[in-house]
Structures are given as C-alpha cells and as structure tokens.
Design an enzyme around this catalytic site. Structure first.
Site, PDB file in Angstrom:
ATOM      1  N   SER A   3       0.842  -1.187   0.000  1.00  0.00           N
ATOM      2  CA  SER A   3       0.000   0.000   0.000  1.00  0.00           C
ATOM      3  C   SER A   3       0.889   1.254   0.000  1.00  0.00           C
ATOM      4  O   SER A   3       1.756   1.380  -0.860  1.00  0.00           O
ATOM      5  CB  SER A   3      -0.942  -0.040   1.207  1.00  0.00           C
ATOM      6  OG  SER A   3      -2.018   0.856   1.038  1.00  0.00           O
ATOM      7  N   ASP A  52      -8.439  -6.549  -4.890  1.00  0.00           N
ATOM      8  CA  ASP A  52      -8.072  -5.222  -4.377  1.00  0.00           C
ATOM      9  C   ASP A  52      -8.590  -4.179  -5.348  1.00  0.00           C
ATOM     10  O   ASP A  52      -8.131  -4.088  -6.478  1.00  0.00           O
ATOM     11  CB  ASP A  52      -6.540  -5.144  -4.257  1.00  0.00           C
ATOM     12  CG  ASP A  52      -6.046  -3.827  -3.664  1.00  0.00           C
ATOM     13  OD1 ASP A  52      -6.853  -2.890  -3.505  1.00  0.00           O
ATOM     14  OD2 ASP A  52      -4.850  -3.748  -3.346  1.00  0.00           O
ATOM     15  N   HIS A  97      -7.869  -5.284  -0.581  1.00  0.00           N
ATOM     16  CA  HIS A  97      -6.579  -4.614  -0.384  1.00  0.00           C
ATOM     17  C   HIS A  97      -5.845  -5.130   0.849  1.00  0.00           C
ATOM     18  O   HIS A  97      -4.626  -5.275   0.847  1.00  0.00           O
ATOM     19  CB  HIS A  97      -6.832  -3.106  -0.260  1.00  0.00           C
ATOM     20  CG  HIS A  97      -5.592  -2.292  -0.094  1.00  0.00           C
ATOM     21  ND1 HIS A  97      -4.609  -2.244  -1.052  1.00  0.00           N
ATOM     22  CD2 HIS A  97      -5.155  -1.499   0.918  1.00  0.00           C
ATOM     23  CE1 HIS A  97      -3.624  -1.443  -0.645  1.00  0.00           C
ATOM     24  NE2 HIS A  97      -3.936  -0.985   0.542  1.00  0.00           N
TER      25      HIS A  97
END
Lengths: 391, 391
Positions: B157, B330, B363
């Site tokens: 991320s 995601d 995610h």
C-alpha cells in the site's frame, strides 16, 4: 415551530391521505402527504400510465426545472415528447418518496402521533420506513388518480428497489417493470457505505440529536461529508480518471494555505474541488433526517428475506414483464446483483430480459447520456405497448 | 505545551538527526527524529538488511506487541524466525514514517521553525511532506545503522509507494524491492476517498483548526468517520459479504432506539457494529493532523510526474530486481495499476516479476493469511539471496 428551517419545505403539488399508511413497523402514519409531478396525458382508457420511482436523493421533478435548485429535471433526457419515455404517448407520474423532503411526509413533517410538543417536527421520531412502505404510499397515489393498472413502473438505484417491490407486492397493478442499476437486496458493502454517511451526520454537533430545526441550523458539514463519500460510489474509477485525473487547481487561498505558501492546505486536485461542490450544494436541498431514514430503508431492503430467503418465490406465477438493466462499470449495484435477480426471475418462469449496458460511467450511468440505454428503454416500452395493443 | 494530549506520544526507540531533512517543498525540517524497530541480527558484512515500509496507518511495530494497543505486530505472520521474511537470516528494519505519530517527527512534534509560541506543536503548520521525503528520512536511518546497501526494501500500500520511491531515488542502495498492493501514482478515486476523510476530520469542531491539543481534545468523531470509510475501501465486497452478510445484532439500546422500540435507531447490521469499532479504536492510536499530512503525501505521489510524465524513464538502467505483487480483489490499488508498473519496468529492461495473488480479501490481503502470498515473498527473497551469494 421554533424557527423557519434554513431548508424550506416549500409548497409542492401533493395529495393528502388523511387515513395514512400502515407501515411495516406496525405504526399507522397518518395523515400522509405525497408530492408528485405528472407529464403527458392519461388516455381515456387510463392504460398508458408509467410510474417513475426516483433514486435515493432524487425527487419528483423528473422533467422540469426544479423549483428549489433551478436545475433541469433529473431525467429530462429520458422523459418528454419524443424521448425514450415518450410523453406524447405515455402519462408519466413521479412522486417524492415517503420519508423524503420534497413535499412528501417525512422526518421534516409535523409530528402527528400526539407525543411531541405542538408544532414539533418528526425528526428522528419519524417511524422507521421500508421500501415497501414507500410503494404502499405510491399505490395510494396511483389509485387516487383513477388508475387501476399501470402500464409500467420504471426506476434506477433505490428507484429500482421500489420497482421490484411494486412487482412483488402489487403484481396485478402493472404490465411491465424496468428495475435499473439495482439489486434484490442491499449488500454488506452498500450498508457499510450508508452507515458511514449516517455516522458523519450524527457526528455533526449541529445535528443536535436530530432536533436541529430547534436551533435554526442544519448539520451541513456532516451531510456534506456523507454526500461526498456517496458521490464517489456513484462513479467508476474510470469515470473519475477521465473527468479529473490528477489535474490540480489553485486552492481556496489562491494556492496558499492558511499557513502560507508552503502548506498542506495549498493547491488542491480538481476531483477534490468537485466533491466539495457536490457536498455543499447537496445540503441546500436535502434534509439530514431524511438521509438517515431513507438510507435505513435501503439497508433493510431484501426481497428474498420476505419470502423465506428464496428470491425466486417472490416472483412465482407473475405475469409482469421484466427488463432488468445493469451497467458494466457500476460497482455499487454491480451486474452480478442484476444477474442474481434475472436468474431468480428465470427460475420463476417470469417473462424477463436482461441487458448489461457497456459503459465506463459507473452507477450514475442511468442518469447520463448513454444511447444504448436510451434504446433499451424505448425498445422495451414499445415492445410491451405493441404486445398489449396500446393505441 | 498547554496540556497533555489525550493521545500520548510515548517514548519510542528512535534516532535523532539534528541536521534534519531537506524536504521537497524546499523547507529543511530540523531536527528530525525517526522511531524504528529492528528484528534479527545484522551480518558482519552488513549485507542482510531488509527495510520494511509500513502502510498509511501502520507503524514500526512489525513483529512485536504494540506498546500502545497491546496488539500483536501488524506483520507478525510475515516477519520472524522461520517466517517468509526470516529473521534468522535477515536483519529487518522498520521505521515510523516522517509525518507519523508513533515517535517520528510529525505534526504532533514540537514546532521547531521558531515561528510558534514556545512549546507549541507543529499541527497544520507542519511542512507538507511527500513520499520521497519519508524515504529521505529512512535513508538517513539506514546509513546511521552503518548499512551501505540494503538487501531489499519491502512494503504494501503506501509502503509500496515508498518502496518504489526508494528504487527510483536510491537505486544503488538495494538489491531488490517488493512493491505490494500499490500503484505508481495515486488515482483520482484514491484522492477522492482521502479527501472525504480529510473533510470529515476538518468538519469536526474538536479539530479546532488543527490546534486541538490546546483544548486537550482530539477530533474523535471526524477521525472515526474517516477511518470507517477508509476501512471499507480496504476490504472487497466479497470479503464484507462473507464476514458479515446481512446479519443483524441488537442495537446499543438492546434493540430499542432512543425513541422506543419502533425507531430508525433499533437493531443494527453486524457490518455497522464492526465499522464503529474500527473507527473508535483508531482514534486512540492515530493523530488527526498526521492523517491529513500523510494522506496528502499519498495524493501527491506520482512517479511518472517526476520524470517528464514517463513512468519508464524513472527506471531506465536500474539494476534493482523487482517483484510486483497485486491481489485480484483489491479495488483500491487494483491489479491494473500493478500491471501498468510492471509494463513500465519491462520497457525499462528492468529485472521484474509480477504476481497477482488470487484472493477475495481485497486490499488488506497483504496483512492477512494468504499462503500464496507468503510463498511469493519467501521465494523471491530466497532467489535474490541465492543469486547474490548471501550466506
């Protein structure tokens, strides 16, 4: 009433039902006002009426200038003379939903259960309503117009939920339905987004436990945040990229933040500016307690749950013709949800067609310029009219 | 300082750089503290160090009990003896990002530009920082540990953004990088979600123009709303459906709302209860101004923009080995973004492998139990170690 609310209720054409509506929660809400607009003319046989059900934050001003915002009607490109929903041919009705804030009875109406102070508004004491309750109120409106049977019921998003509820609750009342960009139940993700919006409103001190009218304020900041978030879910990632990308514009202080030229509050992205505008303009036309009430109704929506968990059972034996429409880039009410609905209708041996429109515009596509979608609406309605021998 | 902030800064192991860091905005921030944790032992050759870059709301407590929350480290399943990032073999470093609130210099640190009152905190006067600024601070940390070259830089991320920035800014400083669940730029949709979070915080009167510490409060409601919304984006629709579906639980008042048994505030869905918990627990460990500062840094992230709009140019001639990882469900950092990155690396003739992990966890999958992902991390690091002749 202690004050004039900053957001005026206004005087919208409406019909009043003194006997009210018996709600799913067991309470009889009475009286009930339903504000509505019509377009075109009802045929002598009264067989050409189409009821349009509006989406969450929509209203009855489908194809005319909105009296509050001055903007064109929300579906002016779809409804009108020669348009896909052709008012030269059809009589179109659209009413503000029960629980709404554009003239129909809702949390901003005068409290009528005798438990509040005189001239007190419902606020959060407004009874919990469901999509079916909204449809019950619409049913009363339709009957009050002398219509025994609708030609069709059409609507997108929460409007599509109402369409499905119409088909299930009053299957004899229409020839055809078009549930658009919708689903037979609200998903966990949908509920989650709604809950964040509600929390944003409730967190605003100006919400004042739902009694903001007493202080002549509205929870504008919380409502704007709720709207901004919801607005993202109405657009696809592709649409946001196409419309805004990573383009920037000068911030509110001409590129300088409150701390001077070097600040985390400097220039902003265009998408931020757009969202802020969406948030701030929304609070001028929508009531925060209506937001709470209606999102709750959406969350509770689950056609199958009312039929022993079997979606198919809800539609067995129906003579209604269905046209289910989804949009390929809609991630709020994805095609998979529409397919679940279409499959259940097939298993119920219903007359159903299912169209997925290819578009990158996301959930909002049903409100935007989509020629394939226009053709689908026009074609389906013409086909049903021909089959029914509508003059 | 006028008060003890409800959220204590605490005493986290850190290193201080009196000379500070020159930031992208032109300001030199000095001094700079960087709080960090290490695991395993640095080899005599100092060639076995892996830098882990944490995600937005993560911190340096990768593989040990968090001193503030008492919870296990956020990547304990990935980092440790015999784990995919094996601390019997590697020396692992993780530092709290610049702008963070777990011991590194950030908006909650003492203001050091001489413009505030004595003992005033930075707050929103904290200079705007970028992902590259975070990496510059990490670089100083790594060098201060006597390490001339890292074995690898790994992160998911926003951690993945730092990984990419490391590879671009200090390509001689590592053998390999693993950018995970990330993108070479922040998309319009990502920016939009961040902006809603920021607006939720700023809308909270307890934010007090960013000077909430003066009143011994934190903008808990706004920060919780921001966290709730962000949390939805970390999960897939499938994961939310699997975990919560439409199951309900009794509301705060045992199924009765403030208005009695028939109320829109009655029973709630489990997903709502979960989100409320996520929101309320977050405010106890995260600083609101850090939220503003770090989300801004993410929004500004765009590797290509720093290279004349050409992503490929950023990587031409690199000797770094890349392993790009994405997760199929995601939607915040979708596989398409990872593919854009992998293609640019290919065009730059970089040594790159690209793995999409099939999962419905969204995610957050990089933080969760995903055996395929574990195997990918372990396999890539072992391969690079073998190739490099690491003992």
């Amino acid at each position: 009433m202690n004050s004039t609310a900053p957001l005026h209720i206004g005087n919208h054409p409406h019909v009043s039902f003194p006997e009210g509506v018996e709600l799913d929660c067991g309470v009889t809400l009475a009286p009930v006002d339903i504000a509505y607009c019509t377009y075109g003319r009802l045929s002598p046989k009264k067989d050409n009426a189409i009821l349009i059900c509006h989406a969450f934050t929509g209203d009855q001003y489908v194809a005319e200038t909105h009296p509050l915002t001055g903007k064109p009607g929300w579906w002016g490109r779809m409804v009108g003379p020669g348009k896909p929903i052709d008012t030269d041919r059809f009589f179109v009705i659209c009413s503000n939903v029960l629980g709404g804030c554009m003239g129909s009875t809702g949390p901003r109406s005068l409290r009528t259960d005798g438990q509040g102070a005189p001239d007190e508004l419902w606020g959060t004491a407004f009874p919990p309503i469901t999509i079916r309750d909204m449809v019950r109120a619409q049913y009363k409106l339709v009957r009050s117009l002398g219509i025994d049977r609708l030609f069709a019921v059409v609507g997108g998003s929460m409007g599509g939920m109402q369409v499905l509820e119409w088909a299930v609750t009053y299957p004899q009342m229409m020839l055809a339905v078009m549930p658009i960009a919708t689903a037979p139940f609200h998903s966990a993700q949908n509920i989650a987004f709604n809950e964040v919006g509600r929390q944003a409103i409730i967190a605003d001190p100006d919400w004042r436990g739902g009694r903001y009218w007493e202080a002549d304020v509205v929870p504008a900041r919380g409502l704007a945040v709720a709207r901004m978030m919801a607005h993202i879910t109405y657009l696809s990632e592709e649409a946001l990229t196409r419309k805004f990308g990573r383009r920037m514009r000068s911030g509110p202080a001409g590129g300088q933040g409150p701390e001077g030229p070097v600040s985390m509050f400097g220039d902003i992205f265009e998408v931020e500016s757009y969202l802020r505008y969406q948030g701030s303009s929304f609070v001028r036309r929508f009531d925060a307690n209506s937001y709470l009430s209606i999102t709750r109704a959406m969350d509770w929506f689950d056609i199958a749950a009312d039929h022993d968990g079997e979606l198919t059972s809800a539609f067995v034996g129906t003579a209604v013709r269905f046209c289910v429409v989804s949009f390929s880039s809609d991630w709020l009410f994805p095609t998979s949800a529409a397919r679940t609905l279409a499959r259940a209708l097939n298993r119920a041996a219903a007359n159903v067609s299912f169209v997925e429109i290819e578009t990158d515009k996301g959930h909002d596509a049903f409100l935007l310029d989509e020629p394939d979608f226009d053709r689908t609406v026009r074609g389906f309605l013409c086909g049903v009219a021909e089959h029914a021998g509508l003059s």
